[in-house]
Design a protein around this motif. Structure first.
Motif: not given
Length: 162
Positions: A19-35
């Motif tokens: 019932s939640l598919r398409g409504r809930i999303q997960y996001f993760v990122t890593r900033y590779k150019r950050s020190h």
């Protein structure tokens, strides 16, 4: 450990309630150019970031933490103590998110619902293994839960039409 694409697939396709598919999303990122190559993580509901955090909030917002017995575990630990305060202030990063997923993925749904890590409990309440009867039982005790957990519970309960 899984790659981010594998974790996201498991969270959004294997574990997430139909019932939640398409409504809930997960996001993760890593900033590779950050020190220091740190990053951020978020959970989106209908495209809006409802829960978000990044590595730097742990330090920039440390003066906002209550000076209780959990203060040092929120500040000094590599994987911060994930309670309501840490989630509201956004004091978690991608590594804390991965750690919460690892705990969630490697234990029963019962243990996940009782976890000290609030992020694990949020993963659990959105899980397909939690049925309508369990949600109805949880509704009686929901006022005692942290506000952010109540939000995710209500999204799930509305999606299940209870």
């Amino acid at each position: 450990m899984y790659s981010w694409s594998s974790i996201r697939r498991k969270l959004e396709k294997e574990y997430l309630a139909l019932s939640l598919r398409g409504r809930i999303q997960y996001f993760v990122t890593r900033y590779k150019r950050s020190h220091d190559q740190e990053g951020r993580a978020a959970i989106l509901i209908d495209g809006e970031e409802v829960l978000r955090g990044n590595y730097y909030n742990k330090f920039f917002k440390s003066d906002l933490f209550p000076r209780d017995e959990k203060y040092f575990s929120r500040i000094r630990n590599e994987y911060s103590y994930m309670d309501e305060v840490a989630l509201e202030l956004g004091c978690f990063d991608q590594r804390s998110f991965y750690s919460a997923f690892k705990e969630f993925d490697n234990q029963s749904i019962e243990d996940s619902l009782k976890s000290d890590n609030l992020l694990v409990r949020i993963f659990a309440v959105l899980d397909r293994r939690i049925g309508k009867r369990r949600l109805l039982k949880m509704r009686d005790e929901i006022e005692k839960e942290p506000v952010i957990f109540q939000l995710f519970f209500e999204v799930r309960a509305d999606a299940e039409q209870i």
